[in-house]
Design an enzyme around this catalytic site. Sequence first.
Site, PDB file in Angstrom:
ATOM      1  N   GLU A   1       2.265   8.481   2.505  1.00 20.40           N
ATOM      2  CA  GLU A   1       2.686   7.852   3.756  1.00 20.40           C
ATOM      3  C   GLU A   1       3.412   6.536   3.485  1.00 20.40           C
ATOM      4  O   GLU A   1       4.475   6.260   4.048  1.00 20.40           O
ATOM      5  CB  GLU A   1       1.469   7.614   4.653  1.00 20.40           C
ATOM      6  CG  GLU A   1       1.811   7.113   6.039  1.00 20.40           C
ATOM      7  CD  GLU A   1       0.583   6.981   6.928  1.00 20.40           C
ATOM      8  OE1 GLU A   1       0.731   6.438   8.042  1.00 20.40           O
ATOM      9  OE2 GLU A   1      -0.513   7.413   6.517  1.00 20.40           O
TER      10      GLU A   1
ATOM     11  N   GLY B   1      -3.544   2.227  13.421  1.00 19.55           N
ATOM     12  CA  GLY B   1      -4.860   2.062  14.007  1.00 19.55           C
ATOM     13  C   GLY B   1      -5.987   2.233  13.012  1.00 19.55           C
ATOM     14  O   GLY B   1      -7.007   1.549  13.089  1.00 19.55           O
TER      15      GLY B   1
ATOM     16  N   SER C   1      -5.429   2.706   9.328  1.00 17.87           N
ATOM     17  CA  SER C   1      -5.145   2.334   7.941  1.00 17.87           C
ATOM     18  C   SER C   1      -3.961   1.387   7.877  1.00 17.87           C
ATOM     19  O   SER C   1      -3.221   1.216   8.849  1.00 17.87           O
ATOM     20  CB  SER C   1      -4.861   3.584   7.095  1.00 17.87           C
ATOM     21  OG  SER C   1      -3.655   4.202   7.517  1.00 17.87           O
ATOM     22  N   SER C   2      -3.797   0.782   6.703  1.00 17.02           N
ATOM     23  CA  SER C   2      -2.636  -0.063   6.423  1.00 17.02           C
ATOM     24  C   SER C   2      -2.051   0.372   5.088  1.00 17.02           C
ATOM     25  O   SER C   2      -2.791   0.746   4.170  1.00 17.02           O
ATOM     26  CB  SER C   2      -3.025  -1.542   6.366  1.00 17.02           C
ATOM     27  OG  SER C   2      -3.458  -1.995   7.632  1.00 17.02           O
TER      28      SER C   2
END
Length: 452
Positions: free
Chosen positions: A141, A172, A174-175
């Site tokens: 990602e 919302g 994960s980072s």
Amino acid sequence: MLKNLLLLAFISCVFCKEYYTVVFDAGSSGTRVYIYKIKQRINLLPEIKLVINHKETPGIDDKNIEDVESYLESFTRIIKDNVPDNFKKFTKIHFLATAGMRLSKKTEAHRKLDRVRKVLRNLKPFPYDKSNVRIMSGEEEGAYTWVATNYLTKQLENANKSQTIGIVEMGGASSQIAFLKEGNILANFFQAQIGLKQFPLYSHSYLHYGKDKALEWIRSYLMRKHKKGIIEDPCMVEGTDDGKEFRVANRTFKAKPNYEECVRLINYFIYEAPDDRCYPTPCAIGTTYQPKPDENMKFYTLATFFWSLKNLKLHDQRENVKDYDQATFTIENVKQKIRKYFNDSDPFKELERNPKFPLRKELFSSLYAIELLTDGLNFKEDRVFTAVSKIGDHSIDWTLGLALRLADFKICDQKSTQIHLLKQGGTLIFPSVGLLLICLITAYAFTKNTLL
């Protein structure tokens, strides 16, 4: 017949193949479908155009297993309506779930994906591939978001790799952080192969470190600490439409804003391991290895860093501009503005209210995002970041990076080019010089045949 075949061959020489790709982004807050039209170009990266994107809420991870088929009905209708009939047999559909599904129970997640596979298997005449329905890794990602960013800014075509742009994204659940790093990358290495170029990336996803999960953790911590009575929440300010008190998990919370205490709670959540537990070094959040990016590297911050800060007018030099797609900020300036909100008895009196974006949650999200940059990812407070939602007509989405990665670069790369003789149903591969001669001969033959 000969004339038509020669014309088709000539067109194939001059114009590269066009096709469509469909990508689902099944996130924690909702599911989106993106339909891209891709045109290959000789010796260039493909030209990618977004045909349509459509979102449904909530996310598939919040749906019951038996409701998955009905949940996907609007998506399948949109796919059928927006992919031309003559392309449907060749248009692949990719359904990738992100952080929300990563956090789901394994058995339940797999059963939902099996329902998705059933829907796509029956979606005729589109080709079906079981492996195209899966949970993507956080590293993918982040890396594909990096690819999309640098494709839209044309940095992938730049000979100087040091000018590529790093990304930090917060959703919302994960980072993600991803950036190019020359030399040894000891963990979380992702090799992005784009055309004939290779880009060694550091890419990591911090699961549970999205804005919603952070707020859930802090409230759970406060409930464990205060077993009875009203819970005072230092991260929630007063003066909002939803009142001073609010309910969470059958407990009553009371807004009692305290900037320093809220920062302390956030930093307790974003902990840094002691040096003797950090291996390999250096570490960022916990014991997670993260090399230091170049100090001169430009970073784009996405999602929460754009929308939450924009809703509260926290970006630099954008106070009087109502609508924009990019803005700069420094951590120290944003912290000063957030502190003022915490100290104001009616902090949002000059802001527009939007029920989709409760302002005191947006304030927490902004403070958490900024603290993540400094205490989590170890960026300096005076570093200038660019918050971005769109570049040109494109929003920055990992789906665009995946579509680019999936493109068939054998068609238009520097080493070989395919000529699709559709009338004969075959594919021939010629070296570039040979291709040029064939194009010239074909053009001459076509012209002569036309004149005759």
